[in-house]
Write a protein that holds these residues in place. Structure first.
Motif, short mmCIF file in Angstrom:
data_model
loop_
_atom_site.label_atom_id
_atom_site.label_comp_id
_atom_site.label_asym_id
_atom_site.label_seq_id
_atom_site.Cartn_x
_atom_site.Cartn_y
_atom_site.Cartn_z
N THR A 54 0.81 -1.22 0.00
CA THR A 54 0.00 0.00 0.00
C THR A 54 0.85 1.27 0.00
OG1 THR A 54 -0.13 -0.07 2.41
CG2 THR A 54 -1.94 -1.09 1.19
N GLN A 55 2.13 1.15 0.33
CA GLN A 55 2.98 2.35 0.37
C GLN A 55 3.77 2.50 -0.94
OE1 GLN A 55 3.25 4.73 2.92
NE2 GLN A 55 1.38 3.66 3.55
N ASP A 56 3.96 3.73 -1.37
CA ASP A 56 4.64 3.91 -2.64
C ASP A 56 6.08 4.42 -2.47
OD1 ASP A 56 3.98 6.41 -1.80
OD2 ASP A 56 3.55 7.16 -3.81
N GLN A 57 6.53 4.51 -1.23
CA GLN A 57 7.91 4.98 -1.07
C GLN A 57 8.87 3.80 -1.23
OE1 GLN A 57 9.30 6.25 2.76
NE2 GLN A 57 10.61 7.83 1.88
N TRP A 58 9.67 3.85 -2.29
CA TRP A 58 10.65 2.77 -2.55
C TRP A 58 12.01 3.44 -2.48
CZ3 TRP A 58 10.06 -2.49 -3.64
CH2 TRP A 58 11.16 -3.15 -4.21
N GLY A 93 1.94 0.31 -11.49
CA GLY A 93 2.53 0.41 -12.82
C GLY A 93 2.21 -0.81 -13.67
N SER A 94 2.31 -1.99 -13.04
CA SER A 94 1.96 -3.21 -13.77
C SER A 94 0.50 -3.19 -14.18
CB SER A 94 2.21 -4.44 -12.89
OG SER A 94 3.57 -4.77 -12.92
N VAL A 95 -0.35 -2.80 -13.23
CA VAL A 95 -1.79 -2.79 -13.52
C VAL A 95 -2.11 -1.76 -14.61
CG1 VAL A 95 -4.07 -2.28 -12.56
CG2 VAL A 95 -2.43 -3.61 -11.22
N LEU A 96 -1.55 -0.55 -14.45
CA LEU A 96 -1.87 0.50 -15.42
C LEU A 96 -1.32 0.18 -16.81
CD1 LEU A 96 -1.35 3.81 -13.38
CD2 LEU A 96 -3.50 2.73 -14.07
N SER A 97 -0.08 -0.29 -16.88
CA SER A 97 0.49 -0.52 -18.21
C SER A 97 -0.23 -1.67 -18.92
CB SER A 97 2.00 -0.77 -18.14
OG SER A 97 2.27 -1.90 -17.34
N THR A 98 -0.58 -2.73 -18.19
CA THR A 98 -1.30 -3.82 -18.86
C THR A 98 -2.73 -3.38 -19.20
OG1 THR A 98 -1.58 -4.77 -16.67
CG2 THR A 98 -0.05 -5.86 -18.11
N THR A 99 -3.34 -2.57 -18.32
CA THR A 99 -4.69 -2.10 -18.63
C THR A 99 -4.67 -1.26 -19.90
OG1 THR A 99 -5.16 -2.01 -16.27
CG2 THR A 99 -6.71 -0.88 -17.72
N HIS A 128 10.03 4.99 -9.27
CA HIS A 128 9.04 4.51 -8.31
C HIS A 128 8.14 5.63 -7.84
CE1 HIS A 128 10.16 0.32 -7.54
NE2 HIS A 128 11.36 0.70 -7.94
N LYS A 129 7.27 6.06 -8.73
CA LYS A 129 6.35 7.13 -8.36
C LYS A 129 4.98 6.80 -8.90
CE LYS A 129 8.79 11.47 -7.82
NZ LYS A 129 9.53 12.38 -8.68
N VAL A 130 3.97 7.19 -8.13
CA VAL A 130 2.62 7.05 -8.66
C VAL A 130 2.47 8.08 -9.77
CG1 VAL A 130 0.17 7.28 -8.11
CG2 VAL A 130 1.74 6.24 -6.45
N PRO A 131 2.06 7.65 -10.96
CA PRO A 131 2.06 8.57 -12.10
C PRO A 131 1.02 9.67 -11.93
CG PRO A 131 0.98 6.53 -12.68
CD PRO A 131 1.55 6.32 -11.31
N THR A 132 1.35 10.84 -12.43
CA THR A 132 0.38 11.94 -12.39
C THR A 132 -0.28 12.11 -13.74
OG1 THR A 132 2.23 13.40 -12.86
CG2 THR A 132 1.55 13.23 -10.57
N ILE A 186 -0.51 10.29 -18.07
CA ILE A 186 -0.24 9.12 -18.90
C ILE A 186 1.17 9.18 -19.47
CG2 ILE A 186 -1.08 10.09 -21.09
CD1 ILE A 186 -2.53 7.36 -21.46
N LEU A 187 1.81 10.36 -19.39
CA LEU A 187 3.17 10.49 -19.90
C LEU A 187 4.23 10.31 -18.81
CD1 LEU A 187 2.59 13.55 -22.23
CD2 LEU A 187 2.98 11.19 -22.94
N SER A 188 3.76 10.15 -17.55
CA SER A 188 4.73 10.05 -16.45
C SER A 188 5.60 8.82 -16.61
CB SER A 188 3.99 9.93 -15.12
OG SER A 188 3.12 10.99 -14.93
N PRO A 189 6.92 8.99 -16.38
CA PRO A 189 7.76 7.82 -16.29
C PRO A 189 7.40 7.06 -15.02
CG PRO A 189 9.05 9.86 -16.14
CD PRO A 189 7.63 10.25 -16.18
N MET A 190 7.39 5.75 -15.09
CA MET A 190 7.07 4.99 -13.89
C MET A 190 7.74 3.63 -13.97
SD MET A 190 3.07 4.29 -14.60
CE MET A 190 2.97 3.57 -12.96
N THR A 191 7.27 2.69 -13.14
CA THR A 191 7.89 1.38 -13.17
C THR A 191 6.80 0.33 -13.07
OG1 THR A 191 9.69 0.06 -12.27
CG2 THR A 191 8.23 1.14 -10.69
N SER A 192 7.17 -0.92 -13.25
CA SER A 192 6.24 -2.01 -13.02
C SER A 192 7.01 -3.09 -12.30
CB SER A 192 5.70 -2.54 -14.35
OG SER A 192 6.71 -3.23 -15.03
N ILE A 193 6.34 -4.15 -11.90
CA ILE A 193 7.05 -5.17 -11.13
C ILE A 193 8.20 -5.78 -11.94
CG2 ILE A 193 6.85 -7.34 -9.88
CD1 ILE A 193 3.98 -6.61 -9.23
#
Lengths: 261, 280, 282
Positions: free
Chosen positions: C45-49, C64-70, C220-224, C226-233
């Motif tokens: 539940t925490q997003d601080q990595w 990130g995994s959920v959003l990118s696959t969705t 490791h950031k919750v995207p703000t 659709i262009l935000s860089p992010m990560t997945s598992i």
């Protein structure tokens, strides 16, 4: 050579010098077939497998057009026009010439929706009209009593014989002029077969019927006229009684006496 | 407008959309293929096969280390995965048949086939790399073998079941013990199918990068020591592509092209064998 | 004697599959225990990595995994269904075999190459059109969509092709157009198979690593947006596994791997057992 009787009454369809060639084949599968189909009567097509009877049947509603590359030549006249014309409106044609298949083909939807399907395709949305016409079609197909309490149920829950009558109801709901039956009882038990045969005979009051059958007894039981086909040709067309009792062609006689088949 | 006219227009629109989507899909796919071929062919030269890796900027820089490493890794994985996969498939088809156990094994194996390969890498890291204390070719090969087993198992099972029961019965009737029937009659009957399965299985693992990242890791130099980190085309490609150096990126495309040709070749040969087997 | 030996060999190999699968779960579970003890539910539940602070929250990677696959599914599903309809109902034989060969070609391309293509050819376009860095959620979604498209279209087509010809002909015989037949007969008939195929493709997309590693950004950031860089598992695993320097860091990565495995296992199992059960094996 062939012996084709003249039909004195009105004709529903008239086939003249009709040839049909499957995609990629060098020789036509149907050769110069000429054949009148009497109105409000039953014409049976018999012959050994591969003789072209189903190919001919599927030409009447241009079913072959679903698979590109097949070619027609000659004429099949219906309501005063040649339906082989490339400009023929196939959607309209198929509502006028309905078809029943070898196996029951209930769509994956309710009993009611199956019968209403063709009507809805024609744009009928009015609920009372739909209900009325579905009930009428089911009654005419002698299945209303069995299904009236479960119209909303999935049609695939019905028995094979019931499904085939449902398909007949679906076909007659749109009030066609002609009905094509392609070995309609080949997947059914003897009792269901009897029911379908009785129904076919009743239906000729309203529509003209062409039935392909591999079963000579069935042709003898239900039809008014019988055509015998062999190797893509119509060998003989006659009144059923005459054809089976006093065939004019030697080939016909050999076939009906079981010399080949 | 009548209902029928509406339907005809609707039909045109829907079929137009689906044709359009096929065109879009093909366009993207050919774009990727074109990039791969053009970049790859451009970057190809003999140096690639002669020299091993070198720091960026060196002319005498090649992929020999990665090519050989790739062959070793895939070869080892094949040596481990193929016998296990074929034997397991044999159990399912000849002994387990329709038992509950056999179905469970099939189901689990099917799920494994679509599971994330990087997780297999993490698993092998934990059971081999951590205890050994260093990356190794063995670890990479085992990770690939684990991915390969379900594929071989599935095709072997399917292909053996296609062998007619009467053939087995005929052999049993001659008094042959079961293992002999399987080895000399059933395997022979399914030879082409099993071989195809093996080739497709090899093709599938040859393109894997993720399970190698932390098992066989990578090395920029030529090595045949199975107890050390070993380079592979896929990991090399990954490392070179994300590097900022243009000559490394070039080598990355060359690796991509060579590997794709290799995998495509396996696919084609596999299908030809199956095709030839069917015609007989 | 040999008979018995041979039997035992085959049985051992078959059981080995079950053992390996169980072993994978046990190993990943054991290695993630430390992170579970340290963070409990906070892990997901925490997003601080923050490796430097020894704080590991996987929320951003899971999201990130959920959003990118969705996103990939949203982009790929309509196209895949369109392609499947085109292949099963519209295309002539020659086009069908041409497309079949193309799909084989593409299946032969390792996924890392899709990632390279994405990084060098597609990311610049996104950067030019939308601004930003180019890498991020949108790029990942698109590359992933292209990557799963051939598989998805092929299995969807196979599902549609299970509709008996005679059933389709019956609808044509009532005056139906191709589209009527597709939407009223083929899709309802093949519904379970189609949904199962799509979900199976989703299961593969979740675990896909190499196609997205290049283009996601590993932030490791919750995207703000659709262009935000992010990560997945899988991207986190690929980038950080060899860099982890503390046992808690390792444990957290194993926790991620376990999460990914459970996610994809569930999705694939739903596809296989709920939707594809009937069509799986005769």
């Amino acid at each position: 050579m062939a012996s084709i009787i003249d039909i004195k009454t009105e004709c529903a369809l008239h086939v003249r010098d009709f040839e049909f060639t499957y995609k990629g084949a060098t020789a036509p599968s149907l050769k110069k077939v000429t054949m009148p189909i009497a109105k409000h009567s039953i014409t049976a097509l018999i012959g050994p497998s591969g003789c072209g009877k189903t190919t001919l049947l599927r030409s009447f509603n241009r079913m072959h057009d679903l698979y590109p590359g097949n070619t027609y030549a000659g004429e099949i006249s219906f309501e005063g026009r040649n339906i082989l014309d490339p400009k023929e409106d196939l959607i309209h044609l198929r509502t006028k010439i309905g078809m029943i298949f070898q196996k029951p083909t209930a769509f994956p939807m309710s009993i009611f929706d199956n019968v209403a399907y063709g009507l809805r395709l024609q744009g009928i949305k009015n609920k009372t009209e739909l209900e009325g016409r579905v009930e009428k079609a089911l009654e005419d197909a002698a299945i209303w009593k069995e299904v009236k309490d479960r119209l909303k149920h999935d049609a695939n829950g019905l028995s094979g014989g019931q499904q085939q009558r449902l398909c007949i109801a679906r076909a007659i709901a749109v009030e066609p002029e002609v009905l094509l039956f392609d070995e309609p009882t080949s997947a059914l038990d003897p009792i269901s077969t009897q029911g379908i045969e009785r129904l076919v005979i009743e239906l000729k009051e309203k529509v003209s019927i062409i039935i392909v059958t591999h079963n000579m007894q069935q042709a003898a039981r239900v039809s008014d006229y019988t055509g015998f086909m062999y190797l893509g040709e119509l060998i003989e067309l006659g009144e059923t009684e005459n054809l089976f009792v006093t065939p004019k062609e030697k080939l016909t006689q050999e076939y009906i006496t079981g010399k080949f088949g | 407008m009548t209902a029928v006219q509406k339907r005809i227009i609707m039909n045109r629109i829907a079929l137009g959309f689906s044709t359009l989507s096929a065109i879009i899909a093909l366009a993207f796919l050919f774009w990727i293929l074109a990039v791969l071929v053009m970049k790859g062919v451009n970057a190809l030269n003999w140096n690639i096969f002669i020299f091993e890796g070198a720091p960026p900027g060196y002319a005498e820089s090649g992929l020999k280390h990665a090519l050989v490493g790739q062959l070793i890794l895939v070869g080892l994985a094949t040596g481990i995965g193929v016998p296990l996969g074929i034997l397991a498939g044999t159990y399912l088809s000849e002994y387990g048949k329709n038992s509950k156990l056999a179905h469970t094994i099939r189901d689990i194996s099917d799920i494994m086939m679509s599971s994330p390969s990087i997780v297999i890498g993490a698993f092998v890291y934990a059971i081999i790399v951590m205890p050994m204390g260093h990356f190794s070719a063995w670890a990479g090969a085992i990770a690939l073998a684990i991915i390969m087993i379900p594929i071989i198992l599935r095709t072997t099972d399917d292909m053996l079941q296609l062998v007619p029961q009467t053939l087995r019965e005929a052999a049993f009737a001659l008094g042959a013990p079961k293992y002999k029937v399987i080895l000399s009659v059933v395997y022979r009957g399914a030879k082409a199918g099993i071989l195809t399965g093996v080739l497709l299985g090899i093709a599938r693992v040859a393109g894997e990068t993720a399970p190698l990242l932390f098992t066989s890791f990578n090395d920029n130099f030529f090595t045949t020591d199975l107890n050390e980190a070993m380079p592979s085309l896929t990991v090399t490609m990954f490392n070179y592509a994300i590097s900022p150096y243009e000559d490394w990126q070039q080598l990355g495309w060359a690796a991509a092209f060579i590997l794709s040709l290799f995998i495509l070749g396996l696919n084609i040969v596999g299908r030809l064998i199956l095709f030839a087997g069917k015609r007989k | 004697m040999i008979d018995k030996l041979f039997f035992n060999f085959t049985r051992f190999s078959a059981f080995l599959i079950l053992v390996i699968v169980a072993w994978i779960f046990v190993v990943l579970f054991n290695h993630s225990l430390e992170a579970m003890h340290a963070f409990g539910l906070d892990f997901i539940t925490q997003d601080q990595w923050a490796p430097n602070l020894n704080k590991f929250g996987a929320y951003a990677a899971i999201l990130g995994s959920v959003l990118s696959t969705t996103l990939a599914m949203i982009l790929a599903v309509p196209v895949a269904i369109g392609v499947a309809i085109f292949l099963s109902e519209i295309a002539h034989d020659k086009i069908k075999s041409f497309f079949g060969i193309s799909v084989e070609l593409l299946a032969a391309i390792p996924s890392v190459i899709y990632g390279m293509w994405g990084l060098f050819y597609f990311v610049p376009i996104i950067r030019d059109v939308f601004g930003g860095m180019g890498i991020g959620l949108l790029a990942a979604g698109i590359v992933l969509a292209i990557m799963i498209l051939p598989f998805m279209a092929a299995v969807t087509r196979d599902a549609m092709n299970t509709t008996p010809d005679i059933l389709k002909e019956s609808a044509y015989a009532l005056g139906g157009t191709q589209w009527d037949v597709i939407k009223d007969v083929i899709i309802p008939y093949a519904k379970a198979g189609i949904i199962g195929s799509l979900i199976l493709a989703l299961g593969r997309a979740i675990g896909e690593t190499m196609a997205v590693t290049f283009v996601m950004g590993n932030v490791h950031k919750v995207p703000t947006s659709i262009l935000s860089p992010m990560t997945s598992i899988p991207v986190t695993l690929a980038n950080e596994f060899t860099e982890a320097d503390s046992s808690l860091y390792f444990s957290s990565l194993f926790g991620l791997a376990l999460t990914l495995l459970v996610m994809s296992f569930i999705v694939i199992a739903i596809a296989k057992f709920y939707f594809l059960r009937k069509t799986r094996r005769a």
